[in-house]
Design a protein around this motif. Structure first.
Motif, PDB file in Angstrom:
ATOM      1  N   ASP A 187      -9.861 -13.356 -11.292  1.00  0.00           N
ATOM      2  CA  ASP A 187     -11.315 -13.208 -11.350  1.00  0.00           C
ATOM      3  C   ASP A 187     -11.759 -11.754 -11.218  1.00  0.00           C
ATOM      4  N   GLY A 188     -10.842 -10.832 -11.351  1.00  0.00           N
ATOM      5  CA  GLY A 188     -11.205  -9.428 -11.301  1.00  0.00           C
ATOM      6  C   GLY A 188     -11.166  -8.867  -9.894  1.00  0.00           C
ATOM      7  N   PRO A 189     -11.257  -7.555  -9.772  1.00  0.00           N
ATOM      8  CA  PRO A 189     -11.166  -6.890  -8.472  1.00  0.00           C
ATOM      9  C   PRO A 189     -12.432  -7.080  -7.643  1.00  0.00           C
ATOM     10  N   ASP A 190     -12.260  -7.044  -6.316  1.00  0.00           N
ATOM     11  CA  ASP A 190     -13.431  -7.106  -5.446  1.00  0.00           C
ATOM     12  C   ASP A 190     -13.951  -5.690  -5.185  1.00  0.00           C
ATOM     13  N   ALA A 191     -14.961  -5.588  -4.324  1.00  0.00           N
ATOM     14  CA  ALA A 191     -15.604  -4.286  -4.094  1.00  0.00           C
ATOM     15  C   ALA A 191     -14.630  -3.276  -3.500  1.00  0.00           C
ATOM     16  N   THR A 192     -13.791  -3.740  -2.557  1.00  0.00           N
ATOM     17  CA  THR A 192     -12.828  -2.818  -1.939  1.00  0.00           C
ATOM     18  C   THR A 192     -11.793  -2.369  -2.950  1.00  0.00           C
ATOM     19  N   ASP A 193     -11.357  -3.292  -3.823  1.00  0.00           N
ATOM     20  CA  ASP A 193     -10.422  -2.918  -4.881  1.00  0.00           C
ATOM     21  C   ASP A 193     -10.991  -1.782  -5.732  1.00  0.00           C
ATOM     22  N   LEU A 194     -12.278  -1.904  -6.073  1.00  0.00           N
ATOM     23  CA  LEU A 194     -12.903  -0.895  -6.927  1.00  0.00           C
ATOM     24  C   LEU A 194     -13.022   0.454  -6.213  1.00  0.00           C
ATOM     25  N   GLU A 195     -13.272   0.410  -4.899  1.00  0.00           N
ATOM     26  CA  GLU A 195     -13.307   1.663  -4.132  1.00  0.00           C
ATOM     27  C   GLU A 195     -11.939   2.327  -4.133  1.00  0.00           C
ATOM     28  N   VAL A 196     -10.905   1.524  -3.874  1.00  0.00           N
ATOM     29  CA  VAL A 196      -9.538   2.051  -3.888  1.00  0.00           C
ATOM     30  C   VAL A 196      -9.232   2.671  -5.248  1.00  0.00           C
ATOM     31  N   LEU A 197      -9.567   1.943  -6.307  1.00  0.00           N
ATOM     32  CA  LEU A 197      -9.267   2.404  -7.665  1.00  0.00           C
ATOM     33  C   LEU A 197      -9.991   3.699  -7.986  1.00  0.00           C
ATOM     34  N   SER A 198     -11.255   3.790  -7.626  1.00  0.00           N
ATOM     35  CA  SER A 198     -12.018   4.996  -7.959  1.00  0.00           C
ATOM     36  C   SER A 198     -11.475   6.220  -7.237  1.00  0.00           C
ATOM     37  N   LEU A 199     -11.063   6.041  -5.978  1.00  0.00           N
ATOM     38  CA  LEU A 199     -10.509   7.174  -5.229  1.00  0.00           C
ATOM     39  C   LEU A 199      -9.154   7.599  -5.786  1.00  0.00           C
ATOM     40  N   LEU A 200      -8.348   6.629  -6.204  1.00  0.00           N
ATOM     41  CA  LEU A 200      -7.056   6.968  -6.798  1.00  0.00           C
ATOM     42  C   LEU A 200      -7.253   7.724  -8.116  1.00  0.00           C
ATOM     43  N   LEU A 201      -8.215   7.265  -8.912  1.00  0.00           N
ATOM     44  CA  LEU A 201      -8.482   7.946 -10.174  1.00  0.00           C
ATOM     45  C   LEU A 201      -9.073   9.331  -9.966  1.00  0.00           C
ATOM     46  N   ALA A 202      -9.633   9.552  -8.765  1.00  0.00           N
ATOM     47  CA  ALA A 202     -10.147  10.881  -8.431  1.00  0.00           C
ATOM     48  C   ALA A 202      -9.036  11.824  -7.999  1.00  0.00           C
ATOM     49  N   GLY A 203      -7.797  11.281  -7.898  1.00  0.00           N
ATOM     50  CA  GLY A 203      -6.655  12.137  -7.578  1.00  0.00           C
ATOM     51  C   GLY A 203      -6.171  12.047  -6.152  1.00  0.00           C
ATOM     52  N   MET A 204      -6.726  11.128  -5.358  1.00  0.00           N
ATOM     53  CA  MET A 204      -6.314  11.011  -3.960  1.00  0.00           C
ATOM     54  C   MET A 204      -5.006  10.230  -3.862  1.00  0.00           C
ATOM     55  N   THR A 205      -4.231  10.523  -2.832  1.00  0.00           N
ATOM     56  CA  THR A 205      -2.993   9.789  -2.583  1.00  0.00           C
ATOM     57  C   THR A 205      -3.305   8.472  -1.883  1.00  0.00           C
TER      58      THR A 205
END
Length: 326
Positions: free
Chosen positions: A261-279
């Protein structure tokens, strides 16, 4: 622990005993190891041949242990040399094989394996030879090959080979189905479920595939596919089934299907920070999550996207609208 150096369990026990006591005679060592004296003496003679023990020059009848750092180091060096020679021989044989098989005959592109022992052996070799990924489709009635239970599977997963497995829902009803799937998920394998898979299939890297044959013959049989075109076809078959399957997860109540059913809100936060280059560690600190929690969420996102690398995950995240384009 020292069997890799050519010692059996009694040799190792005898050497450990000598190291712990410093020196011992045959009767004393036999009593300590609960062995007959001739067996204890044979163990000492084998240690002597390996350079791990010697008879004391000052006390006849007594045996002393060679210093482990020196004696075992010499054996390790010898073993490394033998392994290097074996690797060289394997490389030369592989090169010779490639040269002679540059243009293989048509009948060499697909190998027919007959008999349960032969099929099981090829399945074992397929997994032990994998270096990157093993993909499998598993039916509810495996005859010889099982995608969820095999010693080689545990060994391969332990050295970093990824596993992606799609099982028929009927596998969950098998006597040991849940136990085997729980073990697979515990090794961080990706497992999905569908109502029915089209065939049993195992693909190792992009080099070999094994297709067990369904027949009413008394002997099991399988095809081992080497041909590039057929391999691509079988790989695409797996991927098409994988995309439509539901992920299985391991929770407090056991193995359960996870709706895609797709990612939840926390998943999206994790994803956005990873795509921003964070470890992963920085993301965990930023969101006040545990490191393993972040890693589990990334694996879940990769499962939802049907990808195997983080680079692919980033591309799919944009394509699916999970993150906004700037």
């Amino acid at each position: 622990m020292l069997t890799a150096l050519g010692l059996d369990e009694w040799d190792e026990s005898a050497y450990r005993a000598l190291v712990s006591v410093g020196a011992a005679d045959v009767p004393g060592l036999a009593q300590r190891l609960t062995l007959a004296e001739p067996d204890a003496e044979r163990a000492l003679r084998r240690l002597e041949r390996h350079g791990l023990a010697a008879q004391s020059s000052g006390r006849p009848g007594r045996w002393v242990a060679a210093p482990p750092g020196v004696a075992l180091g010499a054996l390790l060096t010898q073993q490394r040399h033998q392994l290097e020679q074996a690797e060289l021989a394997a490389a030369l044989l592989a090169e010779e094989y490639r040269a002679t098989a540059a243009e293989p005959a048509v009948h060499d592109l697909v190998e027919v394996v007959t008999g349960a022992p032969a099929v099981a052996q090829r399945f074992l070799q397929l997994q032990l030879g994998a270096s990157d990924e093993v993909r499998a489709l598993v039916t509810g009635n495996p005859v010889v090959v099982s995608g969820t239970e095999n010693d080689a599977e545990e060994q391969a997963a332990g050295r970093g080979v990824r596993y992606r497995v799609v099982v028929e829902r009927s596998v969950l009803d098998l006597p040991h189905g849940i136990t085997e799937l729980t073990a697979a998920l515990g090794r961080d394998e990706q497992v999905r479920v569908v109502d029915r898979v089209p065939t049993r299939l195992v693909v190792a890297d992009r080099a070999l595939a094994l297709v067990p044959l369904t027949s009413h013959r008394s002997e099991p049989a399988a095809l081992v596919v080497h041909a590039d075109g057929l391999l691509e076809l079988l790989s695409e078959l797996f991927e098409s089934v994988w995309r439509t399957a539901l992920p299985l997860r391991l929770g407090a109540s056991g193995v359960a299907e996870e709706p895609a059913d797709g990612p939840d809100a926390t998943d999206l936060e994790v994803l956005s920070l990873l795509l921003a280059g964070m470890t992963d560690a920085s993301v965990a600190k930023q969101l006040d999550l545990g490191l393993r929690t972040v890693q589990r969420r990334v694996k879940r996102l990769m499962g939802l996207a049907g990808v195997t690398t983080r680079l692919q995950l980033g591309w799919h995240a944009y394509e699916r609208g999970w993150v906004a384009r700037d």
